[in-house]
Design a protein around this motif. Structure first.
Motif, PDB file in Angstrom:
ATOM      1  N   LYS A 196      -5.921  -2.711  -1.166  1.00  0.00           N
ATOM      2  CA  LYS A 196      -5.611  -3.836  -1.487  1.00  0.00           C
ATOM      3  C   LYS A 196      -6.454  -4.386  -2.158  1.00  0.00           C
ATOM      4  CE  LYS A 196      -2.303  -4.934   2.001  1.00  0.00           C
ATOM      5  NZ  LYS A 196      -0.963  -5.208   0.880  1.00  0.00           N
ATOM      6  N   ASP A 240      -9.678  -5.885  -0.716  1.00  0.00           N
ATOM      7  CA  ASP A 240     -10.553  -5.537   0.492  1.00  0.00           C
ATOM      8  C   ASP A 240     -10.804  -3.849   0.364  1.00  0.00           C
ATOM      9  OD1 ASP A 240      -8.251  -7.027   1.814  1.00  0.00           O
ATOM     10  OD2 ASP A 240      -7.135  -5.855   2.105  1.00  0.00           O
ATOM     11  N   LYS A 284      -7.312   0.757  -7.034  1.00  0.00           N
ATOM     12  CA  LYS A 284      -6.443  -0.646  -6.714  1.00  0.00           C
ATOM     13  C   LYS A 284      -4.830  -0.756  -6.857  1.00  0.00           C
ATOM     14  CE  LYS A 284     -10.035  -2.145  -5.810  1.00  0.00           C
ATOM     15  NZ  LYS A 284     -11.396  -3.135  -4.943  1.00  0.00           N
ATOM     16  N   GLU A 285      -4.471  -1.225  -5.342  1.00  0.00           N
ATOM     17  CA  GLU A 285      -2.884  -1.680  -5.765  1.00  0.00           C
ATOM     18  C   GLU A 285      -2.542  -2.521  -6.684  1.00  0.00           C
ATOM     19  OE1 GLU A 285       0.412  -4.445  -3.208  1.00  0.00           O
ATOM     20  OE2 GLU A 285      -1.783  -4.163  -2.322  1.00  0.00           O
ATOM     21  N   LEU A 322       1.258  -1.355   0.028  1.00  0.00           N
ATOM     22  CA  LEU A 322       0.110   0.063   0.076  1.00  0.00           C
ATOM     23  C   LEU A 322       1.027   1.260   0.062  1.00  0.00           C
ATOM     24  CD1 LEU A 322      -2.688  -0.798   2.514  1.00  0.00           C
ATOM     25  CD2 LEU A 322      -2.670  -0.800  -0.105  1.00  0.00           C
ATOM     26  N   THR A 378      -4.667   6.200   2.230  1.00  0.00           N
ATOM     27  CA  THR A 378      -5.928   4.480   2.248  1.00  0.00           C
ATOM     28  C   THR A 378      -7.146   4.692   3.307  1.00  0.00           C
ATOM     29  OG1 THR A 378      -5.523   4.383   4.246  1.00  0.00           O
ATOM     30  CG2 THR A 378      -3.265   3.322   2.961  1.00  0.00           C
TER      31      THR A 378
END
Length: 415
Positions: free
Chosen positions: A366, A369, A402-403, A256, A340
């Protein structure tokens, strides 16, 4: 080392038992030999000299300064040992660490080897999956005798370090620019394209137009040309775009934090290439607490200097500290906030206090998530959705990234 000492102790116990049960000259001389063997090893080590000099390098051989690599790119860490040994085979044990200053993670490695008479080069490969400034540091160097029983610390070699910068990937996001130049009457910079009302800096001289103010007439030039000539003032401009990097909530892993830094750096590079002066702010950790740092990005040199500082910033700040730093910045019309996630209280604090600024919040998640904030949402909402709802109700734009797939979320974004 402890293992070698244990092995030697077991051998002595075995020889002693052998001598007790088999009393003869052979068992006696064997026991006597092994009793004096450590003394002989120690004497030979002392005679060969205890002085050892250590030099540490990371990256290109013979290079100096900060060495930069890409993520997952292997680079070599080299230790050069020199001494005045009369005998070869000095036993050396080195304990060193590799610390990522951004993520505050540290790995240790222990090496043991036999040194040649004068010089010895020890090299091993290192790579990092995530961006950050890596500090390779020698924690301890010990010189041992030939049996690894007696240790002599080399204090001069402790805490020698070398730095390597692992850069984030700069990605070409498909973004659009608004045709709205920022202006600031207190700025010392002026627009090269549009006139303004700052008479202290002359933008252009033109012919009179109906409705022009008399105070702007250039009397001296008008008398020479027998027609009215007008002075146009300049339009002050300034870096009114602020990119704020909030690394709170990234302690669970490096992905992240890496993605947030990569996204903010890519947007900053995009603005810099377009010739748009802007500011980048982040929380810099320190032993005494930390502070919110802001750097003005005007050119490539300023960009790389800012990025180098961020890669050593750490990630332990609370979001409220970063938000407070943003609110203290003056003459800001646009805030791009990378995080985040925000609680409802944090979102209201950011968007409610900075009413004059247009705010865009980029939440990094993530894949798979829902949110980093658990149990804070309203009833019937996903955890953390209360922060998004509060921000959007106050006019802020909220985008979820999104990561590893940030380009999808940044596509079409208008700055």
């Amino acid at each position: 080392m402890a293992v070698k000492r244990l092995e030697y102790g077991l051998i002595l116990v075995g020889l002693l038992a052998f001598h007790i049960f088999f009393v003869d000259y052979l068992s006696f001389y064997l026991l006597l030999f092994f009793c004096f063997l450590p003394v002989l090893s120690l004497v030979l080590t002392l005679l060969s000299g205890l002085r050892v000099q250590v030099r540490l390098e990371a990256g290109a051989e013979g290079g100096s300064g900060n060495y930069a690599v890409k993520k997952r790119e292997l680079f070599a860490v080299r230790m050069y040992f020199t001494g005045n040994s009369r005998l070869g085979g000095k036993r050396i044990r080195v304990r060193m660490s590799v610390k990522n200053e951004l993520l505050r993670t540290e790995e240790t490695k222990t090496l043991a080897f036999a040194m040649e008479k004068k010089k010895q080069l020890v090299s091993f490969p290192v790579s990092s999956e995530y961006c950050g400034n890596l500090t390779c540091r020698i924690r301890q160097v010990k010189l041992y005798d030939y049996l690894w029983l007696f240790a002599f610390p080399i204090k001069e070699a402790a805490e020698i370090c070398a730095a390597v910068s692992v850069k984030p990937d700069i990605r070409p996001y498909q973004m659009n620019l608004r045709d709205q130049p920022a202006w600031d009457w207190e700025s010392d910079e002026y627009s090269a394209e549009k006139p303004g009302d700052d008479s202290s800096e002359l933008f252009d001289i033109r012919e009179y137009r109906e409705g022009d103010r008399i105070s702007r007439i250039h009397w001296k030039l008008s008398s020479k040309r027998d027609e009215l000539m007008m002075k146009e003032g300049s339009l002050p401009v300034s870096s009114r775009i602020l990119l704020a990097l909030d690394l709170a909530g990234t302690a669970d892993g490096g992905g992240l934090a890496d993605s947030l830094v990569e996204t903010a750096a890519s947007v900053s590079w995009f603005l810099m290439e377009k010739g748009i002066c802007h500011r980048v702010g982040w929380w810099q950790e320190a032993e005494t607490g930390g502070q919110f740092l802001v750097r003005k990005i005007e050119d490539e040199e300023a960009f790389h200097q800012m990025l180098h500082e961020i890669l050593s910033s750490g990630r332990g700040a609370e979001s409220m500290n970063v938000i407070a730093g943003c609110l203290e910045e003056e003459h800001i019309s646009r805030i791009l906030y990378f995080c985040t996630g925000l609680t409802e209280k944090e979102a209201v604090f950011l968007c409610g206090e900075k009413e004059a600024a247009s705010i865009s919040i980029f939440q990094m998640k993530k894949t798979g998530d829902t949110d980093r904030i658990s149990g804070r949402g309203e009833k019937g909402q996903e955890p953390g959705e209360a922060g998004r709802a509060a921000a959007e109700s106050l006019g802020a734009e909220w985008r979820v990234l999104k990561e590893g797939r940030q380009a999808e979320g940044m596509k079409g974004f208008e700055i």
